[in-house]
Design a protein around this motif. Structure first.
Motif, PDB file in Angstrom:
ATOM      1  N   ASP A  88     -45.724  16.161 -29.650  1.00  0.00           N
ATOM      2  CA  ASP A  88     -45.992  17.210 -30.859  1.00  0.00           C
ATOM      3  C   ASP A  88     -47.319  17.147 -31.017  1.00  0.00           C
ATOM      4  O   ASP A  88     -48.047  18.148 -31.352  1.00  0.00           O
ATOM      5  CB  ASP A  88     -45.126  16.908 -31.914  1.00  0.00           C
ATOM      6  CG  ASP A  88     -43.856  17.205 -32.003  1.00  0.00           C
ATOM      7  OD1 ASP A  88     -43.243  17.951 -31.080  1.00  0.00           O
ATOM      8  OD2 ASP A  88     -42.941  16.765 -32.699  1.00  0.00           O
ATOM      9  N   SER A  89     -48.161  16.028 -31.294  1.00  0.00           N
ATOM     10  CA  SER A  89     -49.488  15.793 -31.718  1.00  0.00           C
ATOM     11  C   SER A  89     -50.298  16.330 -30.543  1.00  0.00           C
ATOM     12  O   SER A  89     -51.153  17.050 -30.845  1.00  0.00           O
ATOM     13  CB  SER A  89     -49.852  14.375 -31.935  1.00  0.00           C
ATOM     14  OG  SER A  89     -49.637  13.492 -30.689  1.00  0.00           O
ATOM     15  N   LEU A 135     -50.298  20.016 -31.075  1.00  0.00           N
ATOM     16  CA  LEU A 135     -51.017  20.737 -32.206  1.00  0.00           C
ATOM     17  C   LEU A 135     -52.464  20.574 -31.775  1.00  0.00           C
ATOM     18  O   LEU A 135     -53.123  21.485 -31.845  1.00  0.00           O
ATOM     19  CB  LEU A 135     -50.727  19.612 -33.201  1.00  0.00           C
ATOM     20  CG  LEU A 135     -49.370  19.875 -34.019  1.00  0.00           C
ATOM     21  CD1 LEU A 135     -49.260  18.764 -35.184  1.00  0.00           C
ATOM     22  CD2 LEU A 135     -49.352  21.156 -34.682  1.00  0.00           C
ATOM     23  N   LEU A 151     -58.082  15.968 -36.645  1.00  0.00           N
ATOM     24  CA  LEU A 151     -57.795  16.694 -37.874  1.00  0.00           C
ATOM     25  C   LEU A 151     -56.455  17.517 -37.550  1.00  0.00           C
ATOM     26  O   LEU A 151     -55.588  17.738 -38.214  1.00  0.00           O
ATOM     27  CB  LEU A 151     -58.713  17.277 -38.659  1.00  0.00           C
ATOM     28  CG  LEU A 151     -59.864  16.426 -39.203  1.00  0.00           C
ATOM     29  CD1 LEU A 151     -61.096  16.998 -39.757  1.00  0.00           C
ATOM     30  CD2 LEU A 151     -59.177  15.247 -40.182  1.00  0.00           C
ATOM     31  N   ALA A 204     -54.253  17.350 -35.483  1.00  0.00           N
ATOM     32  CA  ALA A 204     -52.818  16.718 -35.174  1.00  0.00           C
ATOM     33  C   ALA A 204     -52.645  15.856 -36.382  1.00  0.00           C
ATOM     34  O   ALA A 204     -51.624  15.330 -36.170  1.00  0.00           O
ATOM     35  CB  ALA A 204     -53.184  15.985 -33.802  1.00  0.00           C
ATOM     36  N   GLY A 205     -53.307  15.922 -37.493  1.00  0.00           N
ATOM     37  CA  GLY A 205     -53.131  14.987 -38.438  1.00  0.00           C
ATOM     38  C   GLY A 205     -53.705  13.530 -38.581  1.00  0.00           C
ATOM     39  O   GLY A 205     -53.256  12.840 -39.500  1.00  0.00           O
ATOM     40  N   TYR A 206     -54.448  13.335 -37.641  1.00  0.00           N
ATOM     41  CA  TYR A 206     -55.144  12.037 -37.664  1.00  0.00           C
ATOM     42  C   TYR A 206     -56.419  11.931 -38.363  1.00  0.00           C
ATOM     43  O   TYR A 206     -57.059  12.902 -38.423  1.00  0.00           O
ATOM     44  CB  TYR A 206     -55.393  11.701 -36.162  1.00  0.00           C
ATOM     45  CG  TYR A 206     -54.160  11.641 -35.131  1.00  0.00           C
ATOM     46  CD1 TYR A 206     -53.032  10.541 -35.303  1.00  0.00           C
ATOM     47  CD2 TYR A 206     -54.057  12.256 -34.041  1.00  0.00           C
ATOM     48  CE1 TYR A 206     -52.288  10.542 -34.413  1.00  0.00           C
ATOM     49  CE2 TYR A 206     -52.887  12.264 -33.318  1.00  0.00           C
ATOM     50  CZ  TYR A 206     -52.141  11.441 -33.473  1.00  0.00           C
ATOM     51  OH  TYR A 206     -50.862  11.397 -32.841  1.00  0.00           O
ATOM     52  N   ASP A 207     -56.514  10.761 -38.799  1.00  0.00           N
ATOM     53  CA  ASP A 207     -57.914  10.649 -39.624  1.00  0.00           C
ATOM     54  C   ASP A 207     -58.933  10.228 -38.796  1.00  0.00           C
ATOM     55  O   ASP A 207     -60.115  10.297 -39.117  1.00  0.00           O
ATOM     56  CB  ASP A 207     -57.482   9.479 -40.689  1.00  0.00           C
ATOM     57  CG  ASP A 207     -56.768   9.765 -41.780  1.00  0.00           C
ATOM     58  OD1 ASP A 207     -56.538  10.940 -41.942  1.00  0.00           O
ATOM     59  OD2 ASP A 207     -55.861   8.872 -42.278  1.00  0.00           O
TER      60      ASP A 207
END
Length: 192
Positions: A85-86, A89, A109, A111-114
């Motif tokens: 999924d990541s 994305l 960002l 994929a929702g990673y910081d």
């Protein structure tokens, strides 16, 4: 000899029939060759290996001048490796980006990673799986280790940016057109 052997990332299944031996190649659960029938088990296996070798040669002949696989080869490989999924994305954000150029931070960002380090690992992992599936070697670092992300993208730092100086100073990846076209084709067919 077993009735299932591995060859070129495929499983060749062979069985005896009343008229000799039948064999076919599978890639995962997908059929990868027609059924061939030969007099002996070894001949049936050799015939399927030849089909797989011929297919690989055909695809390689479609590679560009830099030896990067064609869209069809990339598509087949992406369908086999199934991005997480990541990874999906990041790939979709890369496709949607202006000129298909993003920094590692922007990929993170998406994929929702910081942290871009995690994204580099994920995108590099996707690149490695893709390169290995296509039997393609990416560029290497000075220590000889492969830069797996080059299986997905090339250096995009020559691309002018309207973003701030901080972003302009980061390494930027340009998604390979073959990857973008292959992924969009998979998504359009309902496989993404």
């Amino acid at each position: 000899m077993s009735n299932a052997i591995e060859y070129r990332r495929h499983i060749i299944k062979v069985m005896q029939s009343k008229d000799g031996w039948k064999a076919r190649a599978l890639r995962g659960s997908k059929i990868a060759s027609d059924i061939v029938q030969e007099a002996t088990k070894d001949a049936a296996i050799a015939a399927v290996k030849q089909i797989l070798d011929d297919r690989a040669t055909e695809l390689r002949s479609s590679r560009g001048t830099d030896d990067y696989p064609c869209q069809q080869e990339v598509r087949e490989a992406l369908k086999q490796i199934r991005p997480s999924d990541s990874q999906r994305l990041m790939l979709e954000a890369h496709i949607a980006a202006a000129d298909r150029v993003l920094t590692a931070t922007q990929l993170a960002l998406a994929a929702g990673y910081d942290d871009y380090v995690v994204a580099n690992g994920q995108y590099g992992s996707l690149g490695r799986a893709l390169a290995e599936e296509m039997e393609w070697e990416p560029a290497q670092r000075s220590d000889g280790s492969p830069i797996w992300t080059f299986a997905l993208a090339t250096d995009g730092s020559e691309q002018p940016t309207s973003e701030g100086a901080e972003i302009a100073s980061h390494w930027r990846w340009r998604l390979r057109p073959e990857v973008a076209e292959a992924w969009m084709s998979i998504v359009a067919s309902g496989g993404g």
